[in-house]
Design a protein around this motif. Structure first.
Motif, PDB file in Angstrom:
ATOM      1  N   PHE A 251      66.990  76.876  17.590  1.00  0.00           N
ATOM      2  CA  PHE A 251      68.208  76.839  18.415  1.00  0.00           C
ATOM      3  C   PHE A 251      69.369  76.191  17.666  1.00  0.00           C
ATOM      4  CE2 PHE A 251      71.115  75.005  21.533  1.00  0.00           C
ATOM      5  CZ  PHE A 251      71.454  76.154  22.236  1.00  0.00           C
ATOM      6  N   ILE A 252      69.121  75.041  17.038  1.00  0.00           N
ATOM      7  CA  ILE A 252      70.271  74.328  16.429  1.00  0.00           C
ATOM      8  C   ILE A 252      70.794  75.031  15.174  1.00  0.00           C
ATOM      9  CG2 ILE A 252      69.609  72.079  17.397  1.00  0.00           C
ATOM     10  CD1 ILE A 252      68.808  71.250  14.508  1.00  0.00           C
ATOM     11  N   SER A 253      70.006  75.981  14.641  1.00  0.00           N
ATOM     12  CA  SER A 253      70.545  76.725  13.502  1.00  0.00           C
ATOM     13  C   SER A 253      71.223  78.029  13.956  1.00  0.00           C
ATOM     14  CB  SER A 253      69.449  76.987  12.458  1.00  0.00           C
ATOM     15  OG  SER A 253      68.274  77.393  13.083  1.00  0.00           O
ATOM     16  N   SER A 254      71.178  78.294  15.285  1.00  0.00           N
ATOM     17  CA  SER A 254      71.750  79.550  15.790  1.00  0.00           C
ATOM     18  C   SER A 254      73.250  79.420  16.039  1.00  0.00           C
ATOM     19  CB  SER A 254      71.069  79.940  17.101  1.00  0.00           C
ATOM     20  OG  SER A 254      71.493  79.055  18.133  1.00  0.00           O
ATOM     21  N   GLU A 255      73.895  80.562  16.186  1.00  0.00           N
ATOM     22  CA  GLU A 255      75.336  80.634  16.450  1.00  0.00           C
ATOM     23  C   GLU A 255      75.656  79.992  17.818  1.00  0.00           C
ATOM     24  OE1 GLU A 255      78.882  81.154  15.184  1.00  0.00           O
ATOM     25  OE2 GLU A 255      77.169  81.492  13.851  1.00  0.00           O
ATOM     26  N   GLU A 256      74.786  80.242  18.850  1.00  0.00           N
ATOM     27  CA  GLU A 256      75.029  79.689  20.204  1.00  0.00           C
ATOM     28  C   GLU A 256      75.148  78.171  20.187  1.00  0.00           C
ATOM     29  OE1 GLU A 256      72.613  82.217  19.613  1.00  0.00           O
ATOM     30  OE2 GLU A 256      71.438  82.189  21.489  1.00  0.00           O
ATOM     31  N   SER A 257      74.450  77.527  19.268  1.00  0.00           N
ATOM     32  CA  SER A 257      74.402  76.069  19.309  1.00  0.00           C
ATOM     33  C   SER A 257      75.749  75.437  18.947  1.00  0.00           C
ATOM     34  CB  SER A 257      73.304  75.550  18.372  1.00  0.00           C
ATOM     35  OG  SER A 257      73.683  75.723  17.028  1.00  0.00           O
ATOM     36  N   ARG A 258      76.692  76.246  18.493  1.00  0.00           N
ATOM     37  CA  ARG A 258      78.005  75.679  18.147  1.00  0.00           C
ATOM     38  C   ARG A 258      78.743  75.127  19.362  1.00  0.00           C
ATOM     39  NH1 ARG A 258      79.421  76.564  12.892  1.00  0.00           N
ATOM     40  NH2 ARG A 258      78.214  78.187  11.853  1.00  0.00           N
ATOM     41  N   GLU A 259      78.348  75.581  20.558  1.00  0.00           N
ATOM     42  CA  GLU A 259      78.959  75.031  21.782  1.00  0.00           C
ATOM     43  C   GLU A 259      78.391  73.665  22.139  1.00  0.00           C
ATOM     44  OE1 GLU A 259      79.528  77.219  25.480  1.00  0.00           O
ATOM     45  OE2 GLU A 259      78.925  79.016  24.375  1.00  0.00           O
ATOM     46  N   PHE A 260      77.344  73.250  21.439  1.00  0.00           N
ATOM     47  CA  PHE A 260      76.608  72.033  21.804  1.00  0.00           C
ATOM     48  C   PHE A 260      76.844  70.914  20.791  1.00  0.00           C
ATOM     49  CE2 PHE A 260      74.523  75.422  23.899  1.00  0.00           C
ATOM     50  CZ  PHE A 260      73.821  74.919  24.977  1.00  0.00           C
ATOM     51  N   LEU A 261      76.856  69.675  21.280  1.00  0.00           N
ATOM     52  CA  LEU A 261      76.730  68.551  20.364  1.00  0.00           C
ATOM     53  C   LEU A 261      75.228  68.367  20.140  1.00  0.00           C
ATOM     54  CD1 LEU A 261      78.373  66.333  18.870  1.00  0.00           C
ATOM     55  CD2 LEU A 261      77.721  64.785  20.716  1.00  0.00           C
ATOM     56  N   ILE A 262      74.820  68.408  18.877  1.00  0.00           N
ATOM     57  CA  ILE A 262      73.394  68.348  18.551  1.00  0.00           C
ATOM     58  C   ILE A 262      72.998  66.902  18.268  1.00  0.00           C
ATOM     59  CG2 ILE A 262      71.650  69.078  16.858  1.00  0.00           C
ATOM     60  CD1 ILE A 262      73.478  71.629  16.456  1.00  0.00           C
ATOM     61  N   LEU A 263      71.969  66.415  18.980  1.00  0.00           N
ATOM     62  CA  LEU A 263      71.450  65.064  18.728  1.00  0.00           C
ATOM     63  C   LEU A 263      70.046  65.206  18.149  1.00  0.00           C
ATOM     64  CD1 LEU A 263      73.101  64.857  21.768  1.00  0.00           C
ATOM     65  CD2 LEU A 263      72.809  62.495  21.141  1.00  0.00           C
ATOM     66  N   CYS A 264      69.851  64.746  16.915  1.00  0.00           N
ATOM     67  CA  CYS A 264      68.560  64.988  16.261  1.00  0.00           C
ATOM     68  C   CYS A 264      68.230  63.914  15.222  1.00  0.00           C
ATOM     69  CB  CYS A 264      68.565  66.371  15.605  1.00  0.00           C
ATOM     70  SG  CYS A 264      69.770  66.532  14.290  1.00  0.00           S
ATOM     71  N   SER A 265      67.037  64.019  14.673  1.00  0.00           N
ATOM     72  CA  SER A 265      66.605  63.092  13.619  1.00  0.00           C
ATOM     73  C   SER A 265      67.316  63.436  12.311  1.00  0.00           C
ATOM     74  CB  SER A 265      65.095  63.217  13.416  1.00  0.00           C
ATOM     75  OG  SER A 265      64.799  64.517  12.938  1.00  0.00           O
ATOM     76  N   ALA A 266      67.295  62.499  11.373  1.00  0.00           N
ATOM     77  CA  ALA A 266      67.890  62.749  10.056  1.00  0.00           C
ATOM     78  C   ALA A 266      67.222  63.957   9.414  1.00  0.00           C
ATOM     79  CB  ALA A 266      67.728  61.511   9.181  1.00  0.00           C
ATOM     80  N   LYS A 267      65.915  64.044   9.601  1.00  0.00           N
ATOM     81  CA  LYS A 267      65.132  65.130   8.997  1.00  0.00           C
ATOM     82  C   LYS A 267      65.596  66.507   9.500  1.00  0.00           C
ATOM     83  CE  LYS A 267      60.542  66.454   9.858  1.00  0.00           C
ATOM     84  NZ  LYS A 267      60.245  66.723  11.097  1.00  0.00           N
ATOM     85  N   ASN A 268      65.856  66.629  10.796  1.00  0.00           N
ATOM     86  CA  ASN A 268      66.232  67.930  11.351  1.00  0.00           C
ATOM     87  C   ASN A 268      67.724  68.238  11.204  1.00  0.00           C
ATOM     88  OD1 ASN A 268      63.691  68.704  12.049  1.00  0.00           O
ATOM     89  ND2 ASN A 268      63.796  67.874  14.131  1.00  0.00           N
ATOM     90  N   SER A 269      68.500  67.236  10.782  1.00  0.00           N
ATOM     91  CA  SER A 269      69.954  67.431  10.737  1.00  0.00           C
ATOM     92  C   SER A 269      70.350  68.543   9.761  1.00  0.00           C
ATOM     93  CB  SER A 269      70.656  66.126  10.362  1.00  0.00           C
ATOM     94  OG  SER A 269      70.302  65.745   9.048  1.00  0.00           O
ATOM     95  N   VAL A 270      69.517  68.818   8.774  1.00  0.00           N
ATOM     96  CA  VAL A 270      69.851  69.860   7.785  1.00  0.00           C
ATOM     97  C   VAL A 270      69.890  71.254   8.412  1.00  0.00           C
ATOM     98  CG1 VAL A 270      68.924  68.567   5.833  1.00  0.00           C
ATOM     99  CG2 VAL A 270      67.418  70.119   7.078  1.00  0.00           C
ATOM    100  N   TYR A 271      69.267  71.440   9.577  1.00  0.00           N
ATOM    101  CA  TYR A 271      69.241  72.764  10.218  1.00  0.00           C
ATOM    102  C   TYR A 271      70.427  72.988  11.162  1.00  0.00           C
ATOM    103  CZ  TYR A 271      64.398  72.454   8.653  1.00  0.00           C
ATOM    104  OH  TYR A 271      63.272  72.293   7.894  1.00  0.00           O
ATOM    105  N   ALA A 272      71.208  71.939  11.412  1.00  0.00           N
ATOM    106  CA  ALA A 272      72.233  72.021  12.458  1.00  0.00           C
ATOM    107  C   ALA A 272      73.388  72.928  12.047  1.00  0.00           C
ATOM    108  CB  ALA A 272      72.749  70.626  12.783  1.00  0.00           C
ATOM    109  N   SER A 273      73.841  73.747  13.023  1.00  0.00           N
ATOM    110  CA  SER A 273      74.936  74.690  12.758  1.00  0.00           C
ATOM    111  C   SER A 273      76.250  73.947  12.498  1.00  0.00           C
ATOM    112  CB  SER A 273      75.099  75.627  13.951  1.00  0.00           C
ATOM    113  OG  SER A 273      75.368  74.862  15.115  1.00  0.00           O
TER     114      SER A 273
END
Ligand code: AMP
Ligand code: MG
Length: 347
Positions: A251-273
């Motif tokens: 989800f956080i690497s998808s185009e839709e996730s740009r509407e969202f503020l993503i809260l995640c671990s440092a490890k997963n932050s590399v996938y964020a849109s």
């Protein structure tokens, strides 16, 4: 008028000033090792009433009584000898005990119940203040249903004008509330997961029963009815929890996730849109940042937030409990993340 007191200067004088305010029936916002508390004289019903008014707290939600020695406890509650001896090694710490109350306390503190929650916090300012004027009745300092307050800047923003004094002491140590156990039943029962771990309770005190509700799922059944769900610890913006890690990353690497503020671990932050809010590298950092970052979501330009899950051992049990209670929608297991789009279309 609220007075903001910074303890860096004239420490002793400042403590005595706060204590005098409490003895006079006033209210003081003070730091603990978990979150900021909003305190008043536990023996003064009118003063305790001010806590409920300042927080907009329902009268049926009792307060926690804060002590700084065992003699204070004996004034307000009954504790058996064996537990008392154990607690002499465990306290001060973020573990709150539910015990039978004594009638010395006004009913408003316990919401008329025959039990009282007792807490002996591990924070120098809190202990010095309680020593000078305790016991102090205090719930978390946030306005009811809002995230707990973990820094003095937020305390001032939220409570200026509503209390007599706010102690300006920066960020607290843990960032999630104390653990509460009911000690009037056998075995003891976990009432709220918190900063003191279940593992530590079992090794230092004895067995404790942990209800599945400790995970925080209780409110989620009506999650698909926008606006009707009662949330707790919640940001004003809608927060979506995706429990399955692969689904979250997708989800956080998808185009839709740009509407969202993503809260995640440092490890997963590399996938964020887009640039995410990094909750931390380990679970203690996540606990420390959680409520602070919920408020960043409210202040951000994004309309929605999305958050991942974390392992539920140690303080992780409390972290996941708070995340679930704060979430507008929980996407569990392998459920499809299309559910999120469905909710967005309905609202
Ligand atoms: P807070 O300090 O705002 O986190 O709120 C105190 C928490 O302790 C609330 O969840 C209360 O419901 C709980 N609490 C306090 N006293 C009692 C009691 N006598 N029985 C059950 N829960 C209690
Ligand atoms: Mg609270």
């Amino acid at each position: 008028m609220t007075e903001i007191i910074n303890m860096d200067n004239n420490y002793r004088e400042s403590i005595l000033k706060c204590a005098a305010t409490i003895k006079d029936g006033g209210t003081v916002v003070f730091p603990t090792e978990t979150v900021y508390g909003l305190g008043a004289d536990a023996f003064n019903a009118d003063a305790c009433k001010k806590i409920f008014v300042a927080k907009n707290r329902p009268a049926d939600n009792p307060l926690i009584v804060h002590i700084s020695n065992m003699e204070m406890l004996e004034k307000v509650a009954y504790i058996d000898k064996d537990l008392k001896e154990k607690m002499e090694h465990v306290w001060p710490s973020p573990l709150t005990l539910l015990l039978k109350r004594k009638n010395s306390l006004p009913d408003i503190v316990t919401a008329g119940l025959d039990t009282v929650c007792i807490r002996y916090p591990d924070n120098r300012i809190a202990l010095d203040l309680i020593d000078a004027c305790g016991p102090i009745a205090a719930p978390s300092a946030n306005i009811s249903t809002r995230p707990s307050i973990v820094d003095s800047g937020t305390a001032i923003k939220e409570l200026d004008g509503r209390v007599d004094i706010i102690i300006d002491a920066g960020r607290v140590k843990y960032g999630v509330e104390s653990t509460i156990i009911n000690c009037t039943v056998n075995p003891y029962r976990l009432l709220r997961a918190g900063a003191f771990t279940v593992e530590d309770i079992r090794s230092m005190i004895g067995n404790v029963y942990v209800d599945p509700l400790a995970k925080g799922y209780s409110q989620s059944s009506v999650a698909l009815t926008p606006g009707l769900k009662y949330r707790h610890y919640a940001p004003s913006k809608k927060l979506f929890l995706i429990e399955n890690e692969d689904d979250f990353i997708k989800f956080i690497s998808s185009e839709e996730s740009r509407e969202f503020l993503i809260l995640c671990s440092a490890k997963n932050s590399v996938y964020a849109s887009e640039k995410p809010i990094i909750l931390g590298d380990n679970i203690y950092e996540v606990a420390y940042n959680l409520f602070y970052d919920f408020r960043l979501l409210d202040d951000s330009e994004k309309e929605y937030g999305v958050i991942q899950s974390f392992p539920e051992n140690g303080i992780g049990l409390a972290v996941m409990n708070r995340i679930r209670k704060a979430s507008f929608l929980i996407v569990k297991d392998k459920e499809n993340i299309d559910k999120i789009n469905r909710v967005l279309n309905e609202t």
